[in-house]
Design an enzyme around this catalytic site. Sequence first.
Site, PDB file in Angstrom:
ATOM      1  N   SER A 120      37.676  52.379  25.582  1.00 56.14           N
ATOM      2  CA  SER A 120      37.370  51.039  25.060  1.00 56.14           C
ATOM      3  C   SER A 120      36.079  50.467  25.628  1.00 56.14           C
ATOM      4  CB  SER A 120      38.528  50.084  25.357  1.00 56.14           C
ATOM      5  OG  SER A 120      38.705  49.968  26.754  1.00 56.14           O
ATOM      6  N   SER A 138      35.531  61.791  38.328  1.00 57.27           N
ATOM      7  CA  SER A 138      35.574  61.395  39.726  1.00 57.27           C
ATOM      8  C   SER A 138      34.463  60.376  39.926  1.00 57.27           C
ATOM      9  CB  SER A 138      35.405  62.639  40.613  1.00 57.27           C
ATOM     10  OG  SER A 138      35.395  62.289  41.962  1.00 57.27           O
ATOM     11  N   TYR A 178      39.603  52.524  46.572  1.00 51.52           N
ATOM     12  CA  TYR A 178      38.961  53.230  45.451  1.00 51.52           C
ATOM     13  C   TYR A 178      38.541  54.631  45.896  1.00 51.52           C
ATOM     14  CZ  TYR A 178      35.592  54.491  41.815  1.00 51.52           C
ATOM     15  OH  TYR A 178      34.903  55.155  40.823  1.00 51.52           O
ATOM     16  N   LYS A 231      39.524  58.567  44.605  1.00 50.57           N
ATOM     17  CA  LYS A 231      38.558  59.551  44.098  1.00 50.57           C
ATOM     18  C   LYS A 231      38.480  60.769  45.030  1.00 50.57           C
ATOM     19  CE  LYS A 231      37.345  57.317  40.309  1.00 50.57           C
ATOM     20  NZ  LYS A 231      37.683  57.797  38.961  1.00 50.57           N
TER      21      LYS A 231
HETATM   22  P1  NDP Z   1      34.714  50.460  32.475  1.00 53.94           P
HETATM   23  O1  NDP Z   1      35.395  49.374  33.225  1.00 53.94           O
HETATM   24  O2  NDP Z   1      33.637  50.100  31.530  1.00 53.94           O
HETATM   25  O3  NDP Z   1      35.823  51.338  31.696  1.00 53.94           O
HETATM   26  C1  NDP Z   1      37.073  51.644  32.262  1.00 53.94           C
HETATM   27  C2  NDP Z   1      38.004  52.151  31.180  1.00 53.94           C
HETATM   28  O4  NDP Z   1      39.276  52.453  31.796  1.00 53.94           O
HETATM   29  C3  NDP Z   1      38.256  51.105  30.092  1.00 53.94           C
HETATM   30  O5  NDP Z   1      38.174  51.725  28.845  1.00 53.94           O
HETATM   31  C4  NDP Z   1      39.668  50.631  30.378  1.00 53.94           C
HETATM   32  O6  NDP Z   1      40.337  50.330  29.160  1.00 53.94           O
HETATM   33  C5  NDP Z   1      40.302  51.889  31.012  1.00 53.94           C
HETATM   34  N1  NDP Z   1      41.482  51.526  31.793  1.00 53.94           N
HETATM   35  C6  NDP Z   1      41.532  50.788  32.931  1.00 53.94           C
HETATM   36  N2  NDP Z   1      42.810  50.594  33.290  1.00 53.94           N
HETATM   37  C7  NDP Z   1      43.574  51.233  32.367  1.00 53.94           C
HETATM   38  C8  NDP Z   1      44.979  51.388  32.165  1.00 53.94           C
HETATM   39  N3  NDP Z   1      45.891  50.827  32.978  1.00 53.94           N
HETATM   40  N4  NDP Z   1      45.417  52.114  31.101  1.00 53.94           N
HETATM   41  C9  NDP Z   1      44.527  52.665  30.246  1.00 53.94           C
HETATM   42  N5  NDP Z   1      43.199  52.555  30.367  1.00 53.94           N
HETATM   43  C10 NDP Z   1      42.742  51.832  31.408  1.00 53.94           C
HETATM   44  O7  NDP Z   1      34.183  51.450  33.590  1.00 53.94           O
HETATM   45  P2  NDP Z   1      33.436  52.877  33.533  1.00 53.94           P
HETATM   46  O8  NDP Z   1      33.179  53.313  32.151  1.00 53.94           O
HETATM   47  O9  NDP Z   1      32.316  52.772  34.471  1.00 53.94           O
HETATM   48  O10 NDP Z   1      34.565  53.767  34.223  1.00 53.94           O
HETATM   49  C11 NDP Z   1      35.016  54.995  33.711  1.00 53.94           C
HETATM   50  C12 NDP Z   1      35.300  55.936  34.868  1.00 53.94           C
HETATM   51  O11 NDP Z   1      34.083  56.239  35.533  1.00 53.94           O
HETATM   52  C13 NDP Z   1      36.265  55.393  35.924  1.00 53.94           C
HETATM   53  O12 NDP Z   1      37.181  56.400  36.277  1.00 53.94           O
HETATM   54  C14 NDP Z   1      35.338  55.076  37.095  1.00 53.94           C
HETATM   55  O13 NDP Z   1      35.994  55.186  38.340  1.00 53.94           O
HETATM   56  C15 NDP Z   1      34.267  56.149  36.931  1.00 53.94           C
HETATM   57  N6  NDP Z   1      32.997  55.843  37.590  1.00 53.94           N
HETATM   58  C16 NDP Z   1      32.238  54.766  37.208  1.00 53.94           C
HETATM   59  C17 NDP Z   1      31.046  54.493  37.869  1.00 53.94           C
HETATM   60  C18 NDP Z   1      30.172  53.330  37.506  1.00 53.94           C
HETATM   61  O14 NDP Z   1      29.215  53.015  38.273  1.00 53.94           O
HETATM   62  N7  NDP Z   1      30.388  52.658  36.385  1.00 53.94           N
HETATM   63  C19 NDP Z   1      30.591  55.330  38.984  1.00 53.94           C
HETATM   64  C20 NDP Z   1      31.438  56.446  39.282  1.00 53.94           C
HETATM   65  C21 NDP Z   1      32.606  56.679  38.604  1.00 53.94           C
HETATM   66  P3  NDP Z   1      41.285  49.075  28.895  1.00 53.94           P
HETATM   67  O15 NDP Z   1      40.914  47.982  29.865  1.00 53.94           O
HETATM   68  O16 NDP Z   1      41.032  48.717  27.458  1.00 53.94           O
HETATM   69  O17 NDP Z   1      42.653  49.634  29.096  1.00 53.94           O
END
Ligand code: NDP
Length: 277
Positions: free
Chosen positions: A11, A131, A145, A149
Amino acid sequence: MKKVILITGASSGIGKDTALSLIKHGHVVYGVARRLEMMKDIIHAGGHAIKMDILKERNIDDVVNQIIKEQSRVDVLINNAGYGLWGAVETISIDEAKRQFDVNIFGLAYLTKKIIPIMRKQKSGKIINMSSMGGKVYTPFGAWYHATKYALEGWSDCLRIELKSFGIDVILIEPGVIKTEFQDVMMDSTVERSIGTPYEKKLKALEKATQEMYARGIGSPPSTITKLIIKAINSHNPKRRYVGGLFAKPMLFIKKWFGDKMYEKAIMSQIKKAKKE
Ligand code: NDP
């Protein structure tokens, strides 16, 4: 070749960008997340979107059953959903910490356990786990967090060995700082939790530095990570880890070759620099 791909966290951020890009590449993509309304663009682009809370086992069962009913296979699982819980260990409740593990590890593990037998019968498949550079290095107030990871790194390494003989690859993606909703979620309640504690001042400073950093547009675009995922999907012999995005390579390099002491100096000087700018 057209693949059936399931991606969590579709999303927003990395998940959404990857889902849209994979649809453009001609794959059959199932994006899942809690906010169905935020995945309309995936449907418009020709993909599938299903509401799924990774904390609800029945939601996960339904998603997997629907894909099998419609496609009879799953070629790639991208375990991307996750969030960051930031704050002082002393101020974070064990319930909040458990929720962090439930989303970033146990929900992901439940879904993976549902997909493994499907891939095993196919004698092929790729499990791509999101990760972070934070699975190898650490930052102030990110204890829970980073714990999830770091756990995901070890869990994925063991799983890779377990599943190799079944033709299933397990791949880790280690992003650096990427511009998504992650930063808003990460600072959510962090300062409130610290009010009146000895950490209040430090966490307010961290929040300010984070906000200012992102206001300056710092961070790589999600497409940086999408490209790595696509590389892993297209490779016949994928790497165990793909690293990309702001700070990831230099931070991992310093920690690996100069050790923890130098790494901590580097990270603290970056934070001080960000505060001054
Ligand atoms: P966003 O917050 O933009 O996206 C996170 C996604 O996870 C959303 O689509 C959200 O969907 C979903 N999510 C969270 N909780 C739930 C839940 N309970 N059930 C289902 N879906 C869930 O962050 P990112 O795109 O940055 O994050 C994606 C991944 O990348 C994560 O694992 C993060 O740890 C990792 N990451 C990100 C970094 C960054 O700097 N952005 C750096 C390193 C790793 P919804 O709320 O609609 O459920």
